[in-house]
Design a protein around this motif. Structure first.
Motif: not given
Length: 340
Positions: A222-238, A263-266, A268-276
């Motif tokens: 939900i978080t990534y989906g909403f942020n993606s839609v919001l960024l898309g709206f901002l780019l479309f308006g610009s 996708a890049s943010a997801f 990056f967050n996945t790779l930078s997350t520590q296993k422990f």
């Protein structure tokens, strides 16, 4: 029969000429029928003539020659047909006859009422101030520093203001470079401010969802989906404010850029997350910054307000089971076997 020439220079400036008398001379000199202000075009570059009802083009001693539909020509006469494209220097000339078919009429799309709302100066700076106020409140809830909290809150708010101004200035410059008459700086400020307001409100909703779901995959989607839609709206308006791009193309560009960034943010967050993680953060637990929402009281006020918990009867009821435990049978000690 008339011949129409559509001349496009290197700055994408288009002009149309209609000729009934031939020959038509084209070049950089002022005694030509079509004057082309292109440094790579010779003073007398080429000539278009009509012979037996057909149109021909001939080089008149140019330095760089010309091309027809991408095929180079130099010092020779060639036939022309309606729809052909001449390239001389950096200038394109399209040849048309009056009966040449034209493209279908595109439907006129009215701009959304939002783009009219953000043209009002009062609305622009009101949305800007509301965005900064919500950012300050968001920082107050999320930033937990024992020292220098005021400086951290001010820095976060100033950074948000800088992001809004930088985004608006960058797209305003891009709008002028694409040969629009207005920079629309205030419109961009209002657009970014509205998106920031929505993102701050969405943060509260996202925090509540994380609290209920303990930050599982559903809340992350939900978080990534909403942020993606919001960024898309901002780019479309610009893009709408800064370019004359077609509606479908603006949607495609905004969607691709938004999905790529998300996708890049997801990733990056996945790779930078520590296993422990030795200090995990649970969304369903009380975090330090949420303590700002709880009322502050002294230890004495807490004891007074919760005196029932420390009443004698409460402790007696709790300690009664221990009496039964004392009347139980004694434990028989373990005896080791004696050696013979």
């Amino acid at each position: 029969m008339k011949l129409i020439l559509e001349v496009r220079n290197h700055e994408d400036d288009t002009r149309h000429y209609s000729f009934s008398d031939f020959p038509v001379r084209i070049g950089r000199a002022f005694n030509n029928d079509v004057i082309v202000s292109d440094p790579y075009v010779s003073p007398h570059h080429l000539c278009i003539d009509r012979e037996d009802g057909a149109y021909t083009v001939a080089d008149t001693g140019s330095e760089n020659g010309f091309a027809i539909n991408g095929e180079p020509k130099s010092g020779e006469k060639a036939m022309l047909r309606s729809g052909d494209k001449l390239l001389l220097g950096e200038t394109e000339i399209f040849i048309y006859t009056p009966d040449h078919p034209v493209a279908d009429t595109l439907p006129l799309r009215r701009e959304h009422q939002l783009f009219g709302w953000i043209t009002v100066t009062r609305n622009v700076w009101t949305s800007f101030l509301v965005a900064l106020i919500l950012t300050y409140e968001w920082a107050w809830l999320t930033i937990f520093t024992p020292d220098g909290e005021g400086l951290a809150l001010t820095t976060t708010t100033a950074t948000a203001a800088g992001i809004i101004i930088f985004w608006a200035a960058a797209w305003s410059v891009a709008g002028r470079l694409t040969r629009r008459h207005k920079a629309n700086f205030q419109n961009h400020v209002a657009l970014v401010s509205l998106c920031m307001i929505v993102s701050r409100v969405a943060w509260y909703v996202g925090s509540y969802i994380n609290f209920l779901t303990n930050d599982n995959w559903l809340s992350q989607c939900i978080t990534y989906g909403f942020n993606s839609v919001l960024l898309g709206f901002l780019l479309f308006g610009s893009l709408t404010l800064a370019s004359k791009m077609q509606h479908k193309r603006k949607i495609a560009v905004a969607a691709l850029l938004s999905l790529g960034f998300s996708a890049s943010a997801f990733l990056f967050n996945t790779l930078s997350t520590q296993k422990f993680n030795p200090q995990p953060v649970y969304s369903a637990s009380l975090e330090p910054y949420l303590d700002n929402l709880a009322p502050t009281q002294t230890v004495g006020a807490f004891m007074t307000g919760n005196s029932r918990l420390f009443a004698t009867d409460t402790f007696v009821q709790v300690t009664k089971p221990h009496a039964a435990a004392q009347s139980a049978a004694p434990v028989i000690p373990f005896q080791h076997a004696k050696r013979k």
